[in-house]
Design a protein around this motif. Sequence first.
Motif, mmCIF file in Angstrom:
data_model
loop_
_atom_site.group_PDB
_atom_site.id
_atom_site.type_symbol
_atom_site.label_atom_id
_atom_site.label_comp_id
_atom_site.label_asym_id
_atom_site.label_seq_id
_atom_site.Cartn_x
_atom_site.Cartn_y
_atom_site.Cartn_z
ATOM 1 N N THR A 23 7.858 27.184 2.139
ATOM 2 C CA THR A 23 8.940 27.891 1.483
ATOM 3 C C THR A 23 8.711 29.387 1.516
ATOM 4 O O THR A 23 7.642 29.876 1.164
ATOM 5 N N ASN A 24 9.734 30.137 1.912
ATOM 6 C CA ASN A 24 9.624 31.577 1.917
ATOM 7 C C ASN A 24 9.785 32.104 0.502
ATOM 8 O O ASN A 24 10.641 31.649 -0.252
ATOM 9 N N ILE A 25 9.021 33.103 0.147
ATOM 10 C CA ILE A 25 9.076 33.679 -1.172
ATOM 11 C C ILE A 25 9.877 34.960 -1.102
ATOM 12 O O ILE A 25 9.554 35.852 -0.335
ATOM 13 N N LYS A 26 10.913 35.073 -1.919
ATOM 14 C CA LYS A 26 11.868 36.142 -1.743
ATOM 15 C C LYS A 26 11.632 37.318 -2.683
ATOM 16 O O LYS A 26 12.278 38.339 -2.546
ATOM 17 N N THR A 27 10.771 37.158 -3.684
ATOM 18 C CA THR A 27 10.571 38.266 -4.602
ATOM 19 C C THR A 27 9.104 38.577 -4.727
ATOM 20 O O THR A 27 8.344 38.395 -3.795
ATOM 21 N N SER A 28 8.678 39.035 -5.876
ATOM 22 C CA SER A 28 7.321 39.533 -6.006
ATOM 23 C C SER A 28 6.334 38.416 -6.259
ATOM 24 O O SER A 28 6.693 37.272 -6.464
ATOM 25 N N ILE A 29 5.068 38.810 -6.313
ATOM 26 C CA ILE A 29 3.995 37.851 -6.531
ATOM 27 C C ILE A 29 4.158 37.134 -7.864
ATOM 28 O O ILE A 29 3.686 36.027 -8.053
ATOM 29 N N ALA A 44 6.543 52.925 8.230
ATOM 30 C CA ALA A 44 5.831 53.382 7.050
ATOM 31 C C ALA A 44 6.145 54.836 6.749
ATOM 32 O O ALA A 44 6.104 55.261 5.610
ATOM 33 N N GLN A 45 6.481 55.626 7.759
ATOM 34 C CA GLN A 45 6.783 57.025 7.552
ATOM 35 C C GLN A 45 8.172 57.217 6.979
ATOM 36 O O GLN A 45 8.383 58.084 6.150
ATOM 37 N N GLU A 46 9.118 56.411 7.376
ATOM 38 C CA GLU A 46 10.506 56.680 7.050
ATOM 39 C C GLU A 46 11.017 55.886 5.857
ATOM 40 O O GLU A 46 12.043 56.224 5.298
ATOM 41 N N THR A 47 10.334 54.848 5.455
ATOM 42 C CA THR A 47 10.834 54.040 4.367
ATOM 43 C C THR A 47 9.740 53.775 3.364
ATOM 44 O O THR A 47 8.564 53.782 3.682
ATOM 45 N N THR A 48 10.156 53.579 2.106
ATOM 46 C CA THR A 48 9.222 53.131 1.104
ATOM 47 C C THR A 48 9.192 51.612 1.140
ATOM 48 O O THR A 48 10.053 50.971 1.730
ATOM 49 N N LEU A 49 8.195 51.034 0.487
ATOM 50 C CA LEU A 49 8.032 49.593 0.515
ATOM 51 C C LEU A 49 8.199 49.016 -0.884
ATOM 52 O O LEU A 49 8.017 49.709 -1.882
ATOM 53 N N SER A 50 8.531 47.747 -0.947
ATOM 54 C CA SER A 50 8.641 47.021 -2.204
ATOM 55 C C SER A 50 8.343 45.556 -1.927
ATOM 56 O O SER A 50 8.338 45.130 -0.768
ATOM 57 N N PRO A 51 8.086 44.745 -2.952
ATOM 58 C CA PRO A 51 7.825 43.322 -2.720
ATOM 59 C C PRO A 51 8.946 42.634 -1.955
ATOM 60 O O PRO A 51 8.689 41.702 -1.195
ATOM 61 N N GLY A 52 10.164 43.095 -2.146
ATOM 62 C CA GLY A 52 11.280 42.474 -1.455
ATOM 63 C C GLY A 52 11.275 42.670 0.047
ATOM 64 O O GLY A 52 12.026 41.999 0.759
#
Length: 371
Positions: free
Chosen positions: A2-8, A84-92
């Motif tokens: 199962t793919n996890i769609k949100t945070s840990i 990584a340079q152009e976008t920020t990251l998030s759990p999503g």
Amino acid sequence: MTNIKTSILILTDPDIPETSRRDGEQLERSKEGTIKEGRQVERKRKHESDTGKYNDDDNLENYKKKTKTTREGSSARPDDTKEAQETTLSPGDFIFHAVLGEGNFGKVLLASNRRTKKTVAVKIMAKKILLDGGRDSTLTERRVLELAAGCPFLVKGYGTFQTTSNLYFVMEHLGGGDLDTFLRRHKRMEMNIIIFFMAELVCGLEYLHKNGVIHRDLKPANILLDAVGHLKISDFGLALEGMFGKKTAREYAGTSGYIAPEMEKGRRYNAGVDWWALGIILERMSKRAIHRRDPCAANPMLPDTLNHPECLVSDILATLLWKRPSRRLRAAASIRSHLFFQSIDWKELEAGMVDPPFTSSTVSTPRDRNM
């Protein structure tokens, strides 16, 4: 799987209580609401700009700064990928697949980037560790992961980001497991494999020490293999920075069985503690060496016999396991020229031109597979 769609916080992991999953869902909904509000503000800004309200460039830039609050803070190395340079990251941005390991400070999960499909390892730590005295070690680990980009024998980091509750380290994922598992699985090993592993570890340690970093927790469980068979040192949570020249430390750190005598006795220490740990690792590997004959006893009058790697194991072990740190460090300074490594071309090894001397089907002998 199962793919996890949100945070840990809402991973389908049995050790995560239901209340934490509900909190995670609420946090995710709150975050999505914030992003939605930010998009609405941006559309309003565009409309007002079209009507002439923001014709002044300076005012427009100030407005952008005020509205740039829709996502969690993050950071990445300047030399990282374009993403990584152009976008920020998030759990999503990630699909979490499985737990790779757990420790005192959190978990490491196998994940894939939704956009690039790249597989990575994500280390997740609760922010409360900052209140429990883990702030310095967390910042050190982040910096060493960035430093590791300059060495092919260290696990490198791709970037970091945070949410309200957690810190996330995005790192390269190696598909070969750790050296501890490798050694448990393969009870017997060819000597050329041991020499190859040791040479790559020497390169990794030398790079760390050259940059003033002592690992302090070198052990097989913190050494990873890639899918081909190359080694990389990982887990810099106990690393110590700024250890140049004659500088020493006294804090106790590491894993029992791999800790140098000077640290065990509460004395001051330096990079020599890493070389001691490397000696313990070699000692463990050498017990698995395949001895088809005893070259040291076959004909001790022959010069080439005494230079056989199997004869030199005890000598290099003595070099790495000097109880006096100063003698150990002096020996480590010239370790590349030791006859144990006479088959290694160091320039080609560091350039990535040397293939591992084994495949998954040749490491174990038939007898090993039945053990």
